[in-house]
Design a protein around this motif. Structure first.
Motif, PDB file in Angstrom:
ATOM      1  N   SER A   3       0.935  -1.117   0.109  1.00 51.78           N
ATOM      2  CA  SER A   3       0.022   0.055   0.000  1.00 51.78           C
ATOM      3  C   SER A   3       0.712   1.375   0.125  1.00 51.78           C
ATOM      4  O   SER A   3       0.205   2.323  -0.236  1.00 51.78           O
ATOM      5  N   SER A   4       2.101   1.096   0.161  1.00 50.38           N
ATOM      6  CA  SER A   4       2.904   2.170   0.335  1.00 50.38           C
ATOM      7  C   SER A   4       3.124   3.064  -1.031  1.00 50.38           C
ATOM      8  O   SER A   4       2.994   2.124  -2.153  1.00 50.38           O
ATOM      9  N   PRO A   5       3.464   4.180  -1.299  1.00 53.37           N
ATOM     10  CA  PRO A   5       3.442   4.974  -2.695  1.00 53.37           C
ATOM     11  C   PRO A   5       4.858   4.608  -3.303  1.00 53.37           C
ATOM     12  O   PRO A   5       5.759   4.150  -2.611  1.00 53.37           O
ATOM     13  N   LEU A   6       4.636   4.899  -4.491  1.00 60.53           N
ATOM     14  CA  LEU A   6       6.222   4.646  -5.313  1.00 60.53           C
ATOM     15  C   LEU A   6       7.237   5.810  -4.872  1.00 60.53           C
ATOM     16  O   LEU A   6       6.832   6.730  -4.417  1.00 60.53           O
ATOM     17  N   LEU A 200       0.414   8.846 -13.403  1.00 60.53           N
ATOM     18  CA  LEU A 200       0.041   8.754 -11.881  1.00 60.53           C
ATOM     19  C   LEU A 200       0.535  10.085 -11.070  1.00 60.53           C
ATOM     20  O   LEU A 200      -0.156  10.754 -10.509  1.00 60.53           O
ATOM     21  N   GLU A 201       1.773  10.241 -11.361  1.00 60.58           N
ATOM     22  CA  GLU A 201       2.412  11.476 -10.929  1.00 60.58           C
ATOM     23  C   GLU A 201       1.921  12.936 -11.185  1.00 60.58           C
ATOM     24  O   GLU A 201       1.625  13.723 -10.465  1.00 60.58           O
ATOM     25  N   VAL A 212      -2.484   6.035  -4.982  1.00 64.04           N
ATOM     26  CA  VAL A 212      -2.624   4.931  -5.529  1.00 64.04           C
ATOM     27  C   VAL A 212      -1.175   4.234  -5.188  1.00 64.04           C
ATOM     28  O   VAL A 212      -0.051   4.514  -5.789  1.00 64.04           O
ATOM     29  N   GLY A 213      -1.265   2.753  -4.475  1.00 62.69           N
ATOM     30  CA  GLY A 213      -0.057   2.297  -3.913  1.00 62.69           C
ATOM     31  C   GLY A 213       0.559   1.574  -5.043  1.00 62.69           C
ATOM     32  O   GLY A 213       0.090   1.333  -6.262  1.00 62.69           O
ATOM     33  N   ARG A 214       1.656   0.925  -4.697  1.00 68.23           N
ATOM     34  CA  ARG A 214       2.596   0.123  -5.780  1.00 68.23           C
ATOM     35  C   ARG A 214       1.726  -1.117  -6.268  1.00 68.23           C
ATOM     36  O   ARG A 214       1.916  -1.563  -7.490  1.00 68.23           O
TER      37      ARG A 214
END
Length: 626
Positions: A3-6, A200-201, A212-214
């Protein structure tokens, strides 16, 4: 965690290992300079997604079994900058948005053979206003990634942001890639993944409350690649997103896609993986009916026959088809997703009942652990597969009629249900037994390789290969300690039930023993791909032979095969001589006109690198901030 971000970084040493930094720094400088020349403005950010090499586990992901890939240094870079307003005639080659709310995306490539293009899209929409080119173009992968991530953003949009901020009027993009095309290293997945991350960025959802996570990015990349006709099981994208330096990923697909990072052991001397591209490309559209699609059908038929043998009732007309892994889980009583209505009877097949009297195990017998799973179940199932699918003459294969007779169904109906794409087996026979023998033996090799890594893993607590502890709230990525804290190899914890124990005589070299076991598994995998799955080719066979003759401890095909590349396990001191020998004995003979750059792209040493990352250029003018 999933669930962590990129990650967002601003230094290349947060992306690459020290060995890769020397030439990667020079490459990035060239990309930034070309971007400035092309657009007259600096790069603001770079979306980076690597290619991958599958160390072991070939052609078993679509059967539901786990694999062990890693990201490589070779990657796709998407450098970009945004402007809130259009160019206003500064550059006539850049079109203006047709109306407010639209964004013009300009795509250019550092390689001249890839022609520039531009398209218009509403970045607050779901991508329906964006179409793939009628004729395949390199931009198709970027557009597919854009459509995929926009659809996901709309689907997951909170009511609190039901009226999202309009996108910029202009997005300038320059793409640079070093993953060789057609090499089996997933250049298309790297491109699609990097594209989704860039959009996404730009859309502002990489981090924050509605990030939106990995894991979601991985699933988006999988679906996006299917838009351009590539059916992927998820290994390539997972490796590209989740990989870590000096780790392999143990990726599982059933009951859901998840991955654990397993650290590679320290050895003396260290080792590298060397990739050698045959430069043979299999035309999938022309050969699929003999190769890939045929193997899928053979595995489907094998699963149906195995299910009948195990008395697991399967409806062959129901989608999705049962996989070998689903049958294993159902047979051993674990909850598995429904691949057709599978129902397990309480009794095992009569063939399993021993004919003679059984004897109690002696106290000294080496029994499997109480929670045995994974490799132990696969070894048990391997015997059942032999009974169900093997026997005299079965290596020659079975016709539709013979399979239908065993399943007690109509042959025409079976063919219609199972072969959803054209297949053309040699002499009309499906080699179901030999394909299954590869699938199950390869799945066992993956677990044995995993055991080797787990036995030397630097974790704060004991980690058994088939039951790495997970807390209720833990994500699928196994957190491991930093490489600097890895224990010396001789003192690494051992699993008493491991079939690949590192226990060696006192006067033996544990590093040598470990590398030989890793190499043996790779060599056995190659032999199985050659003999049972028949996915090799003369060039792959030749490269693997040359590799072993010149110091490779193990060498095997990586990727789908029928062309593509090999991956070899080589001690680092031997790498220079190894590369020279492969050039002399393979490339100089078969491709004498290759340039130095082409040779470097064809054969190179690599180590597992970081997964997908977003880089922020601190030197970019604040006037151009995203």
């Amino acid at each position: 965690m999933e669930s962590s971000p990129l990650p967002l970084v601003n230094s290349l040493d947060e992306i690459y290992t020290p060995a890769a930094l020397v030439h990667e720094g020079e490459r990035w400088n060239k990309v930034f300079e070309k971007f400035q020349r092309e657009y007259g403005t600096p790069v603001q950010k770079v979306s980076r997604a690597p290619g991958r090499v599958n160390i072991i586990g070939e052609h078993i992901d679509y059967c539901g079994f786990s694999v062990l890939p890693a990201a490589i240094e070779r990657d796709v870079l998407i450098a970009f900058s945004t402007d809130p307003v259009s160019e206003d005639g500064k550059d006539e080659s850049i079109p203006k948005p047709s109306k407010p709310g639209k964004t013009v995306v300009v795509l250019r490539n550092t390689e001249e053979k890839y022609s520039p293009t531009a398209f218009e899209v509403d970045l607050t929409g779901n991508g329906d206003d964006l179409a793939l080119p009628e004729r395949h173009h390199w931009s198709s992968y970027f557009i597919a990634g854009t459509k995929g991530i926009l659809a996901h953003l709309v689907k997951t949009r909170s009511r609190n942001i039901s009226t999202p901020k309009p996108g910029p009027a202009l997005v300038r993009i320059l793409v640079d890639g070093t993953v060789p095309e057609g090499s089996g290293l997933s250049s298309s997945s790297a491109m699609t993944t990097a594209s989704a991350i860039a959009i996404l960025e730009i859309s502002g959802r990489r981090e924050g409350e509605f990030q939106v996570g990995r894991s979601d990015v991985t699933n988006v990349a999988i679906e996006s690649e299917r838009l351009v006709g590539v059916n992927s099981g998820g290994m390539d994208q997972s490796a590209s997103v989740f990989s870590r330096p000096m780790h392999l990923l143990h990726i599982e697909f059933i009951p859901q896609l998840k991955a654990r990072a397993l650290p590679l052991p320290q050895t003396d001397p260290p080792f590298s993986f060397v990739i050698a591209n045959t430069l043979v490309t299999s035309n999938k559209k022309l050969t699929a009916k003999y190769h890939y699609n045929l193997r899928v059908v053979e595995c489907r038929l094998g699963a149906l026959l195995l299910a009948k043998f195990l008395d697991l009732h399967v409806d062959y007309q129901t989608r999705p088809f049962p996989s070998y892994k689903t049958l294993v889980d159902t047979y051993f009583g674990r909850k598995a997703p429904t691949h057709g209505p599978i129902r397990s009877n309480s009794q095992r097949p009569e063939k399993l009942v021993p004919e003679g009297a059984t004897h109690p195990a002696l106290p000294s017998s080496r029994l499997p652990p109480r929670n045995a799973g994974g490799a132990h179940e696969l070894r048990t199932m391997m015997g059942l597969v032999g009974q169900a699918l093997g026997g005299p003459g079965m290596e020659d294969g079975m016709t539709w009629e013979q399979v239908a007779e065993k399943l007690e169904v109509d042959a025409k109906e079976l063919e219609k249900a199972v072969a959803d794409r054209e297949v053309e087996p040699k002499d009309g026979k499906f080699k179901i037994w030999t394909r299954a023998r590869h699938v199950f033996s390869e799945a066992i090799r993956v677990y044995e390789f995993k055991e080797l890594l787990c036995n030397t893993a630097a974790t704060s607590q004991r980690a058994t290969p088939d039951a790495i502890p997970d807390s209720e709230n833990a994500g699928p990525i196994l957190e491991t300690s930093a490489r600097e804290s890895l224990p010396d190899l001789p003192s690494a914890p051992l699993d008493p039930y491991s079939t690949s124990s590192l226990a060696v005589p006192n006067d033996a070299d544990p590093s040598k023993e470990l590398l030989e076991k890793m190499g043996r598994l790779m060599n056995e995998s190659m032999e199985s791909c050659q003999r049972d799955y028949e996915c090799s080719c003369p060039e792959l066979d030749e490269l693997a032979s040359i590799a072993r003759k010149n110091g490779a401890i193990g060498s095997r095909v990586t990727g789908a095969g029928w062309g593509g590349a090999t991956v070899s396990l080589v001690r680092e001191p031997d790498v220079p001589a190894f590369l020279k020998a492969v050039r002399t004995e393979y490339y100089n003979k078969r491709y004498p006109d290759l340039t130095e750059k082409e040779l470097d792209d064809a054969c190179f040493a690599t180590k597992p690198e970081n997964g997908a990352i977003l880089y922020e250029n601190d030197d970019a003018s604040p006037d151009h901030a995203t």
